[in-house]
Scaffold this active site. Structure first.
Site, PDB file in Angstrom:
ATOM      1  N   ASN A  98       0.613   2.035  35.446  1.00 23.39           N
ATOM      2  CA  ASN A  98      -0.663   2.085  34.739  1.00 23.39           C
ATOM      3  C   ASN A  98      -1.521   0.990  35.352  1.00 23.39           C
ATOM      4  O   ASN A  98      -1.369  -0.184  35.037  1.00 23.39           O
ATOM      5  CB  ASN A  98      -0.412   1.836  33.244  1.00 23.39           C
ATOM      6  CG  ASN A  98      -1.676   1.909  32.431  1.00 23.39           C
ATOM      7  OD1 ASN A  98      -2.782   2.008  32.991  1.00 23.39           O
ATOM      8  ND2 ASN A  98      -1.541   1.852  31.121  1.00 23.39           N
TER       9      ASN A  98
ATOM     10  N   ARG B 128      -0.578   6.871  35.288  1.00 22.28           N
ATOM     11  CA  ARG B 128      -1.501   7.163  34.198  1.00 22.28           C
ATOM     12  C   ARG B 128      -2.905   7.249  34.804  1.00 22.28           C
ATOM     13  O   ARG B 128      -3.346   6.335  35.498  1.00 22.28           O
ATOM     14  CB  ARG B 128      -1.467   6.030  33.180  1.00 22.28           C
ATOM     15  CG  ARG B 128      -2.487   6.265  32.100  1.00 22.28           C
ATOM     16  CD  ARG B 128      -2.577   5.101  31.167  1.00 22.28           C
ATOM     17  NE  ARG B 128      -3.494   5.426  30.107  1.00 22.28           N
ATOM     18  CZ  ARG B 128      -4.324   4.556  29.557  1.00 22.28           C
ATOM     19  NH1 ARG B 128      -4.334   3.305  29.942  1.00 22.28           N
ATOM     20  NH2 ARG B 128      -5.134   4.938  28.594  1.00 22.28           N
TER      21      ARG B 128
ATOM     22  N   HIS C 160      -6.192   9.218  25.032  1.00 23.25           N
ATOM     23  CA  HIS C 160      -4.874   8.976  24.408  1.00 23.25           C
ATOM     24  C   HIS C 160      -4.043  10.267  24.357  1.00 23.25           C
ATOM     25  O   HIS C 160      -3.151  10.391  23.527  1.00 23.25           O
ATOM     26  CB  HIS C 160      -4.988   8.477  22.944  1.00 23.25           C
ATOM     27  CG  HIS C 160      -5.594   7.133  22.789  1.00 23.25           C
ATOM     28  ND1 HIS C 160      -6.448   6.826  21.744  1.00 23.25           N
ATOM     29  CD2 HIS C 160      -5.457   5.992  23.494  1.00 23.25           C
ATOM     30  CE1 HIS C 160      -6.824   5.571  21.839  1.00 23.25           C
ATOM     31  NE2 HIS C 160      -6.239   5.036  22.892  1.00 23.25           N
TER      32      HIS C 160
ATOM     33  N   ARG D  80     -14.706  -1.766  19.956  1.00 26.10           N
ATOM     34  CA  ARG D  80     -15.642  -0.640  20.115  1.00 26.10           C
ATOM     35  C   ARG D  80     -16.163  -0.184  18.755  1.00 26.10           C
ATOM     36  O   ARG D  80     -15.387  -0.096  17.800  1.00 26.10           O
ATOM     37  CB  ARG D  80     -14.963   0.536  20.811  1.00 26.10           C
ATOM     38  CG  ARG D  80     -14.560   0.255  22.229  1.00 26.10           C
ATOM     39  CD  ARG D  80     -14.005   1.515  22.884  1.00 26.10           C
ATOM     40  NE  ARG D  80     -13.090   1.133  23.936  1.00 26.10           N
ATOM     41  CZ  ARG D  80     -11.870   1.652  24.104  1.00 26.10           C
ATOM     42  NH1 ARG D  80     -11.435   2.611  23.304  1.00 26.10           N
ATOM     43  NH2 ARG D  80     -11.119   1.241  25.073  1.00 26.10           N
TER      44      ARG D  80
ATOM     45  N   GLU E 179       4.224   5.808  25.735  1.00 19.33           N
ATOM     46  CA  GLU E 179       3.458   6.484  26.784  1.00 19.33           C
ATOM     47  C   GLU E 179       4.180   6.464  28.124  1.00 19.33           C
ATOM     48  O   GLU E 179       4.106   7.412  28.893  1.00 19.33           O
ATOM     49  CB  GLU E 179       2.070   5.869  26.890  1.00 19.33           C
ATOM     50  CG  GLU E 179       1.245   6.210  25.648  1.00 19.33           C
ATOM     51  CD  GLU E 179      -0.152   5.631  25.641  1.00 19.33           C
ATOM     52  OE1 GLU E 179      -1.041   6.243  26.231  1.00 19.33           O
ATOM     53  OE2 GLU E 179      -0.341   4.561  25.033  1.00 19.33           O
TER      54      GLU E 179
END
Ligand code: AMP
Length: 402
Positions: A7, A95, A184, A245, A388
């Protein structure tokens, strides 16, 4: 097969080496501060076992190539390593944040795939460029191993037009690809699969709402195993109140800020992505700090928790309406897995929708999945840790076995 999962961020590389037969993690590592004066590398061989070996290196790491080389040296170190040779790595799983409309599933990386990921850079400039850095470095260092791209957006490519279109002039979709994509996806897909398995139901017949609450957060409506709506949009800014955010705001806030505060587009972008959300509301973006502050009577922290959990509840309710029949609600990621107060508040007053929470079960902690709804609850509510890296390793193995 041994799969190295990468990643790659703009100044960091997270990596994990997994054995897909046993699903054991052989190495877990993080390279940080790439390009800064001094970089950091932390490598754990056999993490979480009694054979764990932790190595930390601090030295200048000018680029991703150097960072990845250092990691490979540690993985194949005769004393501290877990492999004799990097050739034992059977595949690399990457990823990739944005696959636009081109990728509905994980894909073996070819020159065309790289070009298509590059074409999605305008949709996710920082993320996709950093992911491409990781891909290029891995292709150089592992010329023999197949490389597989696993996209955050792919799971959501089943979302129908009525949910992915913004009500903007149609040409903006056709010419500029402005639409909702969702993110996601690897995590939502993973916990959806685990949930169906735990319910003993085929995934293709299971409806659920998956709630991923970490520093970033999104909620997905899963119908018969497929994503039919999700709270993030063209970018990960839409939807829930996140660490920094804003999530949903009236788009006219941008105009107001420009006209009345003289802010330019870059400043507004930074404000909404980096200085808003929980941090904007109370100065803290870690939920643990927020709870501690509420204990001490911090009113802003209380408001932040309220705004976040209310937004979660609104989306859960909306997606229950979208699905009609809901078999399960699943909580995952840092906050979703660990924070019983957020779960309790996000599920408040949903009894009429068939959601009944057992508060003792909800207060539990654990690394394994656990159920937090009562036996009488029509909708099963579970906490399922996301993984993940494992999901990416499984995807890589699956793509290559075809
Ligand atoms: P993630 O992005 O999934 O790694 O989640 C990171 C976030 O999870 C942190 O910023 C915290 O807000 C939250 N988190 C992690 N551990 C806990 C915990 N034990 N209780 C509450 N929140 C937590």
């Amino acid at each position: 097969m041994k799969v190295l999962v990468i990643n790659s961020g703009s100044s960091s590389i997270k990596y994990q080496l997994l054995d897909t037969e046993t699903e054991a993690v052989m190495v877990n590592g993080l390279v940080e501060r790439i390009g800064e004066e001094v970089g950091d590398l932390k490598n754990k061989a056999f993490p979480g076992t009694e054979n764990e070996v932790v190595t930390e290196i601090q030295q200048p790491i000018p680029d991703h190539n150097t960072g990845m080389r250092l990691a490979i040296e540690l993985i194949t170190d005769p004393e501290k390593g877990v492999l004799k040779d990097k050739g034992e790595i059977g595949a690399i799983g990457h990823r990739v944040v944005h696959g636009g409309e081109d990728f509905h599933k994980s894909t073996v990386i070819t020159d065309e795939v790289i070009a298509a990921i590059e074409a999605c850079v305008p949709l996710a400039p920082l993320h996709n460029s950093a992911n491409l850095d990781g891909i290029r470095v891995a292709m150089e260092l592992f010329p023999e191993a197949p490389q597989v791209a696993v996209f955050d957006t792919a799971f959501h490519q089943t979302i129908p037009a009525h949910a992915y279109m913004y009500a903007l002039p149609y040409a903006l979709y056709e010419e500029n690809r402005i639409r909702r994509y969702g993110f996601h996806g690897t995590s939502h897909k993973f916990v959806a699969g685990e949930m169906a398995r735990l319910l003993g139901k085929p995934l293709e017949e299971t409806n659920m709402v998956t709630v991923h609450l970490g520093n970033g957060g999104s909620i997905t409506a899963v119908e018969n195993g497929q994503s039919v709506d999700t709270s993030m949009g063209m970018t990960p800014l839409e939807g829930l109140v996140m660490g920094t955010r804003s999530g949903d705001v009236d788009p006219a806030v941008h105009t107001f800020l420009a006209r009345n505060k003289g802010m330019d587009i870059e400043q507004i972008d930074t404000l909404l992505n980096k200085e808003s959300g929980l941090k904007g509301l109370c100065g803290m973006n870690d939920m643990r700090d927020i709870h501690a502050a509420i204990e001490k009577g911090d009113k802003h922290a209380e408001i932040a928790l309220g705004v976040q959990t209310y937004r979660n509840r609104k989306y859960i309710g909306a997606y229950m309406a979208v699905l009609g029949r809901v078999d399960a609600i699943v909580f995952t990621a840092g906050i979703g897995e660990n924070d019983d107060i957020v779960r309790r508040e996000s599920l408040k007053d949903l009894e009429a929708f068939g959601v009944e929470i057992d508060q003792d079960a909800n207060a539990k902690r654990g690394k394994e999945p656990f159920k937090i709804s009562t036996e009488a609850s029509k909708v099963a509510v579970w906490v399922i840790p996301t993984n993940e890296e494992l999901a990416i390793a499984r995807e890589a193995r699956e793509v290559l076995s075809k």
